[in-house]
Design an enzyme around this catalytic site. Structure first.
Site, PDB file in Angstrom:
ATOM      1  N   CYS A   1     150.549  15.018 -53.004  1.00 62.16           N
ATOM      2  CA  CYS A   1     150.119  16.080 -53.920  1.00 62.16           C
ATOM      3  C   CYS A   1     149.280  17.163 -53.246  1.00 62.16           C
ATOM      4  O   CYS A   1     148.674  17.983 -53.922  1.00 62.16           O
ATOM      5  CB  CYS A   1     149.334  15.463 -55.072  1.00 62.16           C
ATOM      6  SG  CYS A   1     150.278  14.234 -55.972  1.00 62.16           S
TER       7      CYS A   1
ATOM      8  N   CYS B   1     147.002   7.032 -48.938  1.00 67.99           N
ATOM      9  CA  CYS B   1     146.706   6.372 -50.205  1.00 67.99           C
ATOM     10  C   CYS B   1     146.298   4.914 -49.983  1.00 67.99           C
ATOM     11  O   CYS B   1     146.989   4.197 -49.250  1.00 67.99           O
ATOM     12  CB  CYS B   1     147.926   6.453 -51.110  1.00 67.99           C
ATOM     13  SG  CYS B   1     147.608   5.912 -52.797  1.00 67.99           S
TER      14      CYS B   1
END
Length: 181
Positions: A120, A137
């Site tokens: 993102c 992540c």
């Protein structure tokens, strides 16, 4: 007598501030360099993006090998995400297509970069960012402050948080239109 009606500036600021931030970030980004015109010409200076295209880890794969790798990575990232919501007490977005798309992006980066780099954000050099690990992540802001830019892991006080703490591989595939995309 002239009366002046006071207009709340808050909505205007909420609209203008992100635009200004985006423009200044682009204009003063270290990834931009000014290319000057030769002294013999009176051509104004222009900006050129100094973006390095990385060599994808999957460029030597056949379509079939890539699809197998994507399916494996998608299963792994789905399992990871479900376990992480369980361990941290976070929730998925009430619209399950949001976590599905983020999970697919993480899987794609796992295949192409070898690490689940946050899908993102914009990166000038994805390989460098993946190696540094800050935005892998779960990213540092998520681990330290429970702030997920992607809206993958939401705290219960977030307006977009749903009740779901798990999503199936099949739900992710269906929401994303298949494994490859």
């Amino acid at each position: 007598m002239i009366t002046v009606q006071m207009i709340s500036m808050q909505p205007l600021i909420l609209i203008i501030a992100p635009c200004i931030l985006a423009l200044t970030t682009y204009a003063f980004s270290p990834s931009l360099r000014i290319i000057s015109a030769t002294s013999s010409r009176a051509i104004p200076q222009k900006f050129e993006r100094n973006t390095r295209f990385f060599e994808s880890k999957d460029n030597s794969m056949t379509d079939e090998e890539r699809e197998i790798a994507m399916e494996k990575a998608l299963k792994a990232m789905t399992a990871f995400s479900n376990k992480y919501t369980e361990n941290t007490g976070t929730f998925y977005c009430s619209d399950l297509s949001v976590p599905a798309v983020v999970i697919k992006g993480l899987a794609e980066h796992k295949v192409t970069l070898g690490a689940p780099l946050c899908p993102c954000r914009f990166y000038d050099d994805k390989e460098k960012e993946a190696k540094e690990g800050y935005w892998n992540c779960p990213c540092v802001p998520m681990r330290e402050r429970h702030e997920c830019h992607c809206m993958l892991f939401l705290t219960e006080d977030n307006d977009f948080a749903g009740n779901a703490t798990s999503i199936s591989f099949e739900e992710v595939k269906k929401a994303c239109g298949g494994v490859m995309g």
